[in-house]
Design a protein around this motif. Structure first.
Motif, mmCIF file in Angstrom:
data_model
loop_
_atom_site.group_PDB
_atom_site.id
_atom_site.type_symbol
_atom_site.label_atom_id
_atom_site.label_comp_id
_atom_site.label_asym_id
_atom_site.label_seq_id
_atom_site.Cartn_x
_atom_site.Cartn_y
_atom_site.Cartn_z
ATOM 1 N N PRO A 297 1.826 -5.532 -5.775
ATOM 2 C CA PRO A 297 1.736 -4.067 -5.685
ATOM 3 C C PRO A 297 0.506 -3.525 -6.415
ATOM 4 O O PRO A 297 -0.078 -4.192 -7.269
ATOM 5 N N TYR A 298 0.130 -2.305 -6.073
ATOM 6 C CA TYR A 298 -0.884 -1.553 -6.822
ATOM 7 C C TYR A 298 -2.131 -2.386 -7.118
ATOM 8 O O TYR A 298 -2.617 -2.447 -8.243
ATOM 9 N N HIS A 299 -2.629 -3.044 -6.066
ATOM 10 C CA HIS A 299 -3.767 -3.948 -6.211
ATOM 11 C C HIS A 299 -5.088 -3.164 -6.249
ATOM 12 O O HIS A 299 -5.118 -1.959 -6.010
ATOM 13 N N TYR B 253 -2.656 2.837 -16.318
ATOM 14 C CA TYR B 253 -2.177 2.110 -15.135
ATOM 15 C C TYR B 253 -0.982 1.231 -15.480
ATOM 16 O O TYR B 253 -0.045 1.101 -14.677
ATOM 17 N N TRP C 87 -0.721 -9.741 -10.042
ATOM 18 C CA TRP C 87 -1.687 -8.698 -10.395
ATOM 19 C C TRP C 87 -3.001 -9.035 -9.717
ATOM 20 O O TRP C 87 -3.554 -10.098 -9.938
ATOM 21 N N LEU D 212 2.496 2.543 -14.766
ATOM 22 C CA LEU D 212 2.973 2.470 -13.383
ATOM 23 C C LEU D 212 3.491 1.073 -13.083
ATOM 24 O O LEU D 212 4.553 0.907 -12.471
ATOM 25 N N TRP D 213 2.743 0.063 -13.498
ATOM 26 C CA TRP D 213 3.168 -1.325 -13.289
ATOM 27 C C TRP D 213 4.517 -1.580 -13.966
ATOM 28 O O TRP D 213 5.441 -2.127 -13.371
ATOM 29 N N MET E 288 -6.713 -2.112 -8.577
ATOM 30 C CA MET E 288 -6.539 -0.984 -9.489
ATOM 31 C C MET E 288 -7.766 -0.710 -10.345
ATOM 32 O O MET E 288 -7.863 0.330 -10.984
ATOM 33 N N HIS F 235 0.868 -1.171 0.000
ATOM 34 C CA HIS F 235 0.000 0.000 0.000
ATOM 35 C C HIS F 235 0.915 1.235 0.000
ATOM 36 O O HIS F 235 1.321 1.709 1.055
ATOM 37 N N GLN F 236 1.210 1.736 -1.156
ATOM 38 C CA GLN F 236 2.129 2.871 -1.274
ATOM 39 C C GLN F 236 1.368 4.185 -1.162
ATOM 40 O O GLN F 236 0.435 4.445 -1.924
ATOM 41 N N TRP G 47 -3.816 5.067 -7.501
ATOM 42 C CA TRP G 47 -3.498 4.439 -8.787
ATOM 43 C C TRP G 47 -4.732 3.807 -9.442
ATOM 44 O O TRP G 47 -4.631 3.212 -10.504
#
Length: 343
Positions: free
Chosen positions: A192-194, A209, A233, A212-213, A196, A131-132, A203
């Motif tokens: 990451p970046y779940h 998107y 993913w 970013l990935w 989405m 969680h960024q 994000w």
């Protein structure tokens, strides 16, 4: 006693089968039979783990439990205390959510790394969610959920901008801790970046998107050589709050595993079949859940490789009796079974 004995022997039959699959000449066959990692330089253990997930017998499910950054073993230990079994997969957090200082965040990530190394040595699978917070802002939950426009997002994925530099600095800091896991030869399901395809993270639902990935992937693989990572993913189930999977999919060439996040016991068959089709033979999992999937769900959706309960939701929405029942079913793979398979 009789049901316990049956479970014991069924598990041992499965164990023997899995050990045979990953021993001697059979191992090369199984790895060849699975889709190769998207990172051509992936470590041997990462390849072995991906092959294992790709070749689980239909109907077998690896149990999983997520823990928070500040207490990386609390919920997993609670699961074991309730059920007598450790989950096969232990989920960890890498994002700062409590306005931690730089020093405090690094120390907390080190605790995660230490726990993950022990977990892997004991035969378990390690997963890490990130969680960024919006780069350049305090590391808080509010800033993970920051509302930004498409134009603002574009600046974070455009080389040379101040926002891009802030993003890279955050990624490089996270990579330092991930390198400790790489050096300890711990394979990681990196998530990451779940979610989405929802609008609740900065994000989320962005047209580009995939940029970013790809940016993170290239930074971690080509610059930091984090060859222990398998790329997960993890969209939200495409319900009333989320868009269809394919609208934010970065491409089959950039993901190793696809995992849907499913809450409120909403295990619709369409979530499963659509993800299975998109995966093109790669493993699929339940990336997050609150209510544990029922035996009927798992019977009708047999190709889920794992299911990870999210933090405190495990005991908030599932009774202790339900947790014990779930963890002690014959088709649930616990850490003990994984330990015997990978020793």
């Amino acid at each position: 006693m009789k049901s316990h004995s049956i479970r014991f022997w069924l598990q041992r039959v499965l164990l023997l089968m899995l050990v045979l699959l990953f021993s001697g000449s059979q191992q090369s066959f199984i790895i060849a039979d699975a889709a190769p990692p998207v990172n051509a330089q992936a470590s041997a253990k990462a390849r072995q783990l991906l092959a294992y997930l790709s070749n689980l017998p239909a109907g077998m499910l690896i149990s999983g439990q997520h823990d928070y950054l500040e207490a990386p073993d609390e919920q997993n230990n609670k699961l074991q205390q309730i059920s007598g079994q450790y989950a096969g997969l232990h989920g960890y957090e890498f994002g700062g959510l409590a306005n931690q200082s730089h020093t405090a965040l690094r120390e907390q990530r080190q605790h995660v790394v230490d726990s993950a190394i022990r977990w892997s040595e004991d035969g378990g699978i390690v997963a890490i969610t990130f969680h960024q917070a919006l780069p350049g802002t305090p590391k808080t939950w509010k800033n993970v959920q920051a509302k930004i426009t498409q134009a603002e997002f574009n600046r974070y994925v455009t080389p040379g901008t101040s926002q891009y530099k802030q993003l890279i600095a955050d990624l490089d800091e996270a990579a330092l801790s991930l390198k400790s896991l790489r050096d300890a030869d711990v394979p990681v399901l990196w998530r990451p970046y779940h979610e989405m395809n929802g609008s609740w993270f900065w994000w989320g639902n962005k047209q580009n998107y995939a940029k970013l990935w790809d940016l993170m992937y290239d930074r971690f693989v080509r610059v930091h050589h984090l060859d222990n990572l398998l790329w997960v993913w993890s969209p939200n189930a495409p319900n009333a709050y989320s868009t269809p999977y394919n609208q934010t999919f970065p491409g089959i060439h950039r993901v190793d595993i696809l995992a849907a996040d499913i809450y409120n016991n909403d295990y619709k068959s369409s979530y499963y079949t659509e993800l299975l089709k998109l995966a093109q033979g790669k493993p699929i999992g339940i990336g997050e859940s609150d209510i544990l999937p029922s035996a009927k769900v798992l019977q009708n959706q047999p190709d889920w490789a794992y299911a990870m309960s999210w933090g405190k939701e495990l005991s908030a929405v599932n009774s202790q009796a339900a947790i014990r029942h779930f963890m002690n079913q014959n088709n649930i793979i616990t850490r003990e079974l994984l330990h015997e398979s990978f020793r």
